[in-house]
Design an enzyme around this catalytic site. Structure first.
Site, PDB file in Angstrom:
ATOM      1  N   ARG A 187       0.831  -1.209   0.000  1.00  0.00           N
ATOM      2  CA  ARG A 187       0.000   0.000   0.000  1.00  0.00           C
ATOM      3  C   ARG A 187       0.863   1.255   0.000  1.00  0.00           C
ATOM      4  O   ARG A 187       0.517   2.262  -0.616  1.00  0.00           O
ATOM      5  CB  ARG A 187      -0.941  -0.027   1.209  1.00  0.00           C
ATOM      6  CG  ARG A 187      -1.941  -1.164   1.126  1.00  0.00           C
ATOM      7  CD  ARG A 187      -2.863  -1.238   2.318  1.00  0.00           C
ATOM      8  NE  ARG A 187      -3.751  -2.401   2.197  1.00  0.00           N
ATOM      9  CZ  ARG A 187      -4.699  -2.702   3.065  1.00  0.00           C
ATOM     10  NH1 ARG A 187      -4.901  -1.943   4.133  1.00  0.00           N
ATOM     11  NH2 ARG A 187      -5.465  -3.764   2.879  1.00  0.00           N
ATOM     12  N   CYS A 245      -0.629   6.886   8.146  1.00  0.00           N
ATOM     13  CA  CYS A 245      -1.069   5.553   7.726  1.00  0.00           C
ATOM     14  C   CYS A 245      -2.256   5.725   6.776  1.00  0.00           C
ATOM     15  O   CYS A 245      -2.220   6.594   5.907  1.00  0.00           O
ATOM     16  CB  CYS A 245      -1.421   4.685   8.941  1.00  0.00           C
ATOM     17  SG  CYS A 245      -2.670   5.393  10.053  1.00  0.00           S
ATOM     18  N   ARG A 246      -3.294   4.933   6.937  1.00  0.00           N
ATOM     19  CA  ARG A 246      -4.484   5.053   6.089  1.00  0.00           C
ATOM     20  C   ARG A 246      -5.478   6.041   6.689  1.00  0.00           C
ATOM     21  O   ARG A 246      -6.044   6.876   6.006  1.00  0.00           O
ATOM     22  CB  ARG A 246      -5.132   3.668   5.928  1.00  0.00           C
ATOM     23  CG  ARG A 246      -6.559   3.656   5.370  1.00  0.00           C
ATOM     24  CD  ARG A 246      -6.598   4.019   3.899  1.00  0.00           C
ATOM     25  NE  ARG A 246      -7.765   3.501   3.227  1.00  0.00           N
ATOM     26  CZ  ARG A 246      -8.988   4.073   3.245  1.00  0.00           C
ATOM     27  NH1 ARG A 246      -9.189   5.176   3.913  1.00  0.00           N
ATOM     28  NH2 ARG A 246      -9.986   3.523   2.588  1.00  0.00           N
ATOM     29  N   LYS A 247      -5.709   5.936   8.012  1.00  0.00           N
ATOM     30  CA  LYS A 247      -6.702   6.797   8.655  1.00  0.00           C
ATOM     31  C   LYS A 247      -6.313   7.200  10.073  1.00  0.00           C
ATOM     32  O   LYS A 247      -7.171   7.426  10.919  1.00  0.00           O
ATOM     33  CB  LYS A 247      -8.073   6.125   8.647  1.00  0.00           C
ATOM     34  CG  LYS A 247      -8.080   4.674   9.105  1.00  0.00           C
ATOM     35  CD  LYS A 247      -9.424   4.020   8.791  1.00  0.00           C
ATOM     36  CE  LYS A 247      -9.425   2.535   9.186  1.00  0.00           C
ATOM     37  NZ  LYS A 247     -10.658   1.849   8.809  1.00  0.00           N
ATOM     38  N   GLY A 248      -5.017   7.279  10.328  1.00  0.00           N
ATOM     39  CA  GLY A 248      -4.550   7.785  11.615  1.00  0.00           C
ATOM     40  C   GLY A 248      -4.619   6.801  12.761  1.00  0.00           C
ATOM     41  O   GLY A 248      -4.559   7.202  13.918  1.00  0.00           O
ATOM     42  N   VAL A 249      -4.729   5.513  12.464  1.00  0.00           N
ATOM     43  CA  VAL A 249      -4.828   4.498  13.520  1.00  0.00           C
ATOM     44  C   VAL A 249      -3.495   3.782  13.725  1.00  0.00           C
ATOM     45  O   VAL A 249      -2.867   3.905  14.774  1.00  0.00           O
ATOM     46  CB  VAL A 249      -5.954   3.484  13.226  1.00  0.00           C
ATOM     47  CG1 VAL A 249      -5.950   2.360  14.253  1.00  0.00           C
ATOM     48  CG2 VAL A 249      -7.305   4.192  13.243  1.00  0.00           C
ATOM     49  N   THR A 250      -3.033   3.031  12.716  1.00  0.00           N
ATOM     50  CA  THR A 250      -1.788   2.283  12.928  1.00  0.00           C
ATOM     51  C   THR A 250      -0.577   3.203  13.015  1.00  0.00           C
ATOM     52  O   THR A 250       0.471   2.789  13.522  1.00  0.00           O
ATOM     53  CB  THR A 250      -1.572   1.214  11.842  1.00  0.00           C
ATOM     54  OG1 THR A 250      -1.445   1.832  10.566  1.00  0.00           O
ATOM     55  CG2 THR A 250      -2.716   0.208  11.836  1.00  0.00           C
ATOM     56  N   SER A 272      -4.116  11.407   7.479  1.00  0.00           N
ATOM     57  CA  SER A 272      -3.324  10.369   6.837  1.00  0.00           C
ATOM     58  C   SER A 272      -3.657  10.222   5.344  1.00  0.00           C
ATOM     59  O   SER A 272      -4.094  11.171   4.705  1.00  0.00           O
ATOM     60  CB  SER A 272      -3.465   9.054   7.606  1.00  0.00           C
ATOM     61  OG  SER A 272      -2.696   9.109   8.805  1.00  0.00           O
TER      62      SER A 272
END
Length: 293
Positions: A187, A245-250, A272
């Site tokens: 990704r 990341c993708r949405k601020g989680v990982t 993100s």
């Protein structure tokens, strides 16, 4: 003295189980289940109702967010956060322990950990190994849902732990801080779709997939192993660093890993890739897929 003990980023299942047995869950120690799963796969709230750590409350990341934003899980306002966690019995003097039930061991818990920190709360820890290992080690679970007494929490945003789209755009040219992207390599490189979204990365970003910091059992790796991971990727923990990341989680796994190494000021790009993909100009989206066409 208490803050010196509790401002550690991780607690063990053994430590927490002893606290549960000693009846210490209450105003001074709150446990929050911050699980979230794709709705078509698992129901986090239902699973919590069926089985959770005794005395825990459910931290609903779908509720505790900016629901007016077009992007997933964006930070709520300080007043929204304060009201929400206050209803979970968390005050400014409460030691908060967060966990989730992901099969990896830990997935969303670091996001909740960072949310508390970005709103000024230092006494917050992640349960090392998560609920998966809590159960595996034979610690108690319950279906009884406790009703914590409402508390007063005063939240103040620490802007130093947060990056905006505008700051990220400016940094592409100025390189004022390092950027680490925690998504899987495909990704990051743009060779595979990310939940239906074209992928790629921010120019200049370094890729460290968040799973790199977890052992096969789902615990955090040792500080020495984490430091080596950052060194191999030429990330200098003595210099400014932001995670995405993708949405601020990982991305919050990057902040947690760095915190374990003594770096407590890693900022999270909250929007993100979800925001960057929709707002950044095309030449600011690096993708091998595009180059191969």
């Amino acid at each position: 003295m208490a803050s010196q003990v509790f401002s550690r980023p991780l607690v063990t299942a053994k430590w927490l189980s002893e606290a549960v047995r000693a009846g210490r869950i209450g105003p001074s120690l709150r446990v929050l289940d911050a699980s979230w799963y794709p709705p078509q796969e698992r129901n986090a709230r239902q699973e919590f109702k069926e089985r959770h750590i005794p005395g825990a409350s459910f931290f609903d990341i779908e509720v505790c967010r900016d629901q007016s934003s077009p992007y997933d899980f964006m930070l709520p306002s300080a007043s929204h956060f304060a009201d929400y966690v206050g209803r979970l019995g968390v005050s400014n003097s409460t030691h908060v322990v967060v966990y989730d039930g992901d099969e990896l061991g830990t997935f969303y818990a670091p996001r909740a950990w960072w949310m508390f920190r970005v709103f000024g709360h230092k006494e917050v820890s992640v349960l090392n190994g998560g609920f998966k290992n809590w159960v595996k080690e034979g610690h108690p679970v319950t279906a009884e849902v406790s009703q914590p007494t409402q508390a007063v929490f005063k939240a103040k945003l620490n802007a130093g732990l947060l990056k905006t789209f505008e700051e990220m755009i400016q940094n592409v040219g100025s390189l004022q801080f390092q950027v680490v992207d925690s998504r899987p390599e495909g990704r990051f490189r743009g060779t595979e779709l990310d939940q239906g979204l074209e992928s790629g990365h921010i120019p200049g970003a370094v890729n460290i997939p968040f799973r790199s910091f977890l052992t096969e059992s789902g615990h955090e790796k040792s500080i020495e192993e984490i430091q080596e991971i950052f060194r191999e990727k030429k990330v200098d923990l003595s210099k400014p660093l932001a995670a995405t990341c993708r949405k601020g989680v990982t991305a919050c796994h990057i902040a947690l890993a760095a915190f374990l190494c003594g770096k407590r000021d890693v900022a999270i790009y909250d929007g993100s890739w979800s925001e960057w993909f929709h707002r950044a100009p095309p030449h600011y989206k690096v993708s091998e897929m595009k180059r191969s066409k």
